[in-house]
Scaffold this motif. Structure first.
Motif, PDB file in Angstrom:
ATOM      1  N   LEU A  32       0.835  -1.199   0.000  1.00  0.00           N
ATOM      2  CA  LEU A  32       0.000   0.000   0.000  1.00  0.00           C
ATOM      3  C   LEU A  32       0.873   1.254   0.000  1.00  0.00           C
ATOM      4  O   LEU A  32       0.593   2.220  -0.713  1.00  0.00           O
ATOM      5  CB  LEU A  32      -0.923  -0.004   1.217  1.00  0.00           C
ATOM      6  N   LYS A  33       1.953   1.235   0.780  1.00  0.00           N
ATOM      7  CA  LYS A  33       2.889   2.363   0.812  1.00  0.00           C
ATOM      8  C   LYS A  33       3.491   2.575  -0.573  1.00  0.00           C
ATOM      9  O   LYS A  33       3.623   3.718  -1.043  1.00  0.00           O
ATOM     10  CB  LYS A  33       3.969   2.106   1.849  1.00  0.00           C
ATOM     11  N   ASP A  34       3.848   1.482  -1.252  1.00  0.00           N
ATOM     12  CA  ASP A  34       4.404   1.589  -2.608  1.00  0.00           C
ATOM     13  C   ASP A  34       3.410   2.257  -3.560  1.00  0.00           C
ATOM     14  O   ASP A  34       3.778   3.109  -4.374  1.00  0.00           O
ATOM     15  CB  ASP A  34       4.749   0.198  -3.155  1.00  0.00           C
ATOM     16  N   GLU A  39       1.882   7.396  -6.484  1.00  0.00           N
ATOM     17  CA  GLU A  39       0.785   8.292  -6.838  1.00  0.00           C
ATOM     18  C   GLU A  39      -0.209   7.620  -7.800  1.00  0.00           C
ATOM     19  O   GLU A  39      -0.726   8.241  -8.725  1.00  0.00           O
ATOM     20  CB  GLU A  39       1.316   9.598  -7.437  1.00  0.00           C
ATOM     21  N   VAL A  40      -0.464   6.338  -7.540  1.00  0.00           N
ATOM     22  CA  VAL A  40      -1.496   5.621  -8.285  1.00  0.00           C
ATOM     23  C   VAL A  40      -2.852   6.195  -7.880  1.00  0.00           C
ATOM     24  O   VAL A  40      -3.108   6.418  -6.693  1.00  0.00           O
ATOM     25  CB  VAL A  40      -1.434   4.112  -7.972  1.00  0.00           C
ATOM     26  N   PRO A  41      -3.747   6.484  -8.840  1.00  0.00           N
ATOM     27  CA  PRO A  41      -5.066   7.027  -8.496  1.00  0.00           C
ATOM     28  C   PRO A  41      -5.840   6.101  -7.549  1.00  0.00           C
ATOM     29  O   PRO A  41      -5.800   4.878  -7.703  1.00  0.00           O
ATOM     30  CB  PRO A  41      -5.770   7.129  -9.854  1.00  0.00           C
ATOM     31  N   ASP A  42      -6.493   6.691  -6.576  1.00  0.00           N
ATOM     32  CA  ASP A  42      -7.337   5.955  -5.631  1.00  0.00           C
ATOM     33  C   ASP A  42      -6.626   4.733  -5.051  1.00  0.00           C
ATOM     34  O   ASP A  42      -7.086   3.587  -5.200  1.00  0.00           O
ATOM     35  CB  ASP A  42      -8.646   5.523  -6.300  1.00  0.00           C
ATOM     36  N   PRO A  43      -5.520   4.915  -4.361  1.00  0.00           N
ATOM     37  CA  PRO A  43      -4.757   3.780  -3.851  1.00  0.00           C
ATOM     38  C   PRO A  43      -5.504   2.929  -2.837  1.00  0.00           C
ATOM     39  O   PRO A  43      -5.190   1.744  -2.670  1.00  0.00           O
ATOM     40  CB  PRO A  43      -3.529   4.438  -3.219  1.00  0.00           C
ATOM     41  N   THR A  44      -6.495   3.513  -2.156  1.00  0.00           N
ATOM     42  CA  THR A  44      -7.230   2.755  -1.137  1.00  0.00           C
ATOM     43  C   THR A  44      -8.532   2.157  -1.661  1.00  0.00           C
ATOM     44  O   THR A  44      -9.300   1.579  -0.887  1.00  0.00           O
ATOM     45  CB  THR A  44      -7.545   3.652   0.075  1.00  0.00           C
ATOM     46  N   ALA A  45      -8.782   2.294  -2.964  1.00  0.00           N
ATOM     47  CA  ALA A  45     -10.010   1.732  -3.536  1.00  0.00           C
ATOM     48  C   ALA A  45      -9.943   0.208  -3.534  1.00  0.00           C
ATOM     49  O   ALA A  45      -8.921  -0.383  -3.888  1.00  0.00           O
ATOM     50  CB  ALA A  45     -10.211   2.253  -4.952  1.00  0.00           C
ATOM     51  N   MET A  46     -11.028  -0.416  -3.141  1.00  0.00           N
ATOM     52  CA  MET A  46     -11.085  -1.877  -3.118  1.00  0.00           C
ATOM     53  C   MET A  46     -12.484  -2.347  -3.493  1.00  0.00           C
ATOM     54  O   MET A  46     -13.477  -1.676  -3.223  1.00  0.00           O
ATOM     55  CB  MET A  46     -10.703  -2.420  -1.739  1.00  0.00           C
ATOM     56  N   THR A  47     -12.538  -3.500  -4.114  1.00  0.00           N
ATOM     57  CA  THR A  47     -13.819  -4.125  -4.416  1.00  0.00           C
ATOM     58  C   THR A  47     -14.264  -4.921  -3.203  1.00  0.00           C
ATOM     59  O   THR A  47     -13.474  -5.662  -2.612  1.00  0.00           O
ATOM     60  CB  THR A  47     -13.685  -5.077  -5.619  1.00  0.00           C
ATOM     61  N   VAL A  48     -15.527  -4.747  -2.831  1.00  0.00           N
ATOM     62  CA  VAL A  48     -16.126  -5.542  -1.758  1.00  0.00           C
ATOM     63  C   VAL A  48     -17.184  -6.435  -2.382  1.00  0.00           C
ATOM     64  O   VAL A  48     -18.139  -5.944  -2.999  1.00  0.00           O
ATOM     65  CB  VAL A  48     -16.767  -4.642  -0.677  1.00  0.00           C
ATOM     66  N   PHE A  99      -3.337  -2.381 -10.647  1.00  0.00           N
ATOM     67  CA  PHE A  99      -2.821  -2.803 -11.949  1.00  0.00           C
ATOM     68  C   PHE A  99      -1.679  -1.933 -12.446  1.00  0.00           C
ATOM     69  O   PHE A  99      -0.829  -2.395 -13.205  1.00  0.00           O
ATOM     70  CB  PHE A  99      -3.952  -2.828 -12.982  1.00  0.00           C
ATOM     71  N   PHE A 100      -1.645  -0.647 -12.022  1.00  0.00           N
ATOM     72  CA  PHE A 100      -0.539   0.216 -12.424  1.00  0.00           C
ATOM     73  C   PHE A 100       0.789  -0.294 -11.863  1.00  0.00           C
ATOM     74  O   PHE A 100       1.855   0.012 -12.390  1.00  0.00           O
ATOM     75  CB  PHE A 100      -0.774   1.660 -11.966  1.00  0.00           C
ATOM     76  N   MET A 101       0.713  -1.056 -10.778  1.00  0.00           N
ATOM     77  CA  MET A 101       1.904  -1.650 -10.174  1.00  0.00           C
ATOM     78  C   MET A 101       2.035  -3.125 -10.554  1.00  0.00           C
ATOM     79  O   MET A 101       2.913  -3.816 -10.062  1.00  0.00           O
ATOM     80  CB  MET A 101       1.824  -1.522  -8.646  1.00  0.00           C
TER      81      MET A 101
END
Length: 212
Positions: A32-34, A39-48, A99-101
């Motif tokens: 998550l820190k990476d 600066e990946v958009p919406d780094p904390t976005a997750m599918t529930v 996916f950007f990472m």
């Protein structure tokens, strides 16, 4: 170009045993820190993903608001579809699509409601307009037109021009206590690296590599 022809190679990095941690939460926090630093958009976005009484799965994107040894936290309207489905079946799956990472994390666990004190602490830390929006929207319920929602929001904004907004009892958080976490790192020629952590009865995490 046909959809079936869209593909790319994953070459950013690999994942091997030397990079793993005994506790998957520690590795998750590193990843998550990476993502945040990249600066990946919406780094904390997750599918529930939840499951209805009739067995129909349902998915939506929410934002992770806390992660610790205790689990993964998000907040919602307790009258929403996701909350109602969790009330009937608290088993849940989370997915972080970084996916950007060239990375993904999948979490399986059980949802537990947050305490009233925890809900209040987070609610009161939110921007005022976000607080008002949480009250104005009866999440997942039908509405004839957007103007009705905006009118409700404007009325609440006028009502609470001054003073603290009360924490609604129909709004709060869930903590997902995980028992399985998978880390996926994209690999060249679709030879991806996958490691799955499973929580044992003794409370230790067992790690296994999975075929891509």
């Amino acid at each position: 170009m046909a959809i079936s022809d869209i593909r790319r190679q994953y070459r950013l990095c690999t994942l091997d045993e030397s990079q793993l941690t005994d506790d998957p939460i520690v590795l998750f926090e590193r990843w998550l820190k990476d993502v945040i630093e990249a600066e990946v958009p919406d780094p904390t976005a997750m599918t529930v993903a939840t499951v209805a009484k009739n067995g129909q799965p349902s998915q939506r994107i929410v934002l992770l608001k806390d992660v610790s040894a205790e689990g993964f936290v998000f907040y919602t309207n307790y009258g929403s579809r996701k909350a109602q489905e969790l009330a009937d079946n608290p088993k849940v799956s989370l997915h972080f699509p970084w996916f950007f990472m060239e990375r993904q994390v999948r979490v399986s666990g059980v949802a537990h409601k947050m305490s009233v004190a925890e809900n209040a602490r987070y609610f009161l830390s939110r921007p005022k307009d976000s607080q008002l929006a949480a009250i104005a929207s009866h999440q997942s319920k039908p509405i004839a037109k957007r103007e009705l929602l905006m009118a409700q929001f404007s009325q609440l904004k006028e009502k609470f021009t001054k003073g603290e907004i009360p924490v609604p009892d129909f709004w709060g958080g869930f903590r997902i206590v995980p028992h399985q976490i998978e880390f996926w790192q994209g690999g060249e020629n679709r030879l991806h690296d996958r490691f799955e952590y499973n929580l044992s009865a003794s409370g230790d995490w067992q790690i296994q590599r999975l075929m891509p």
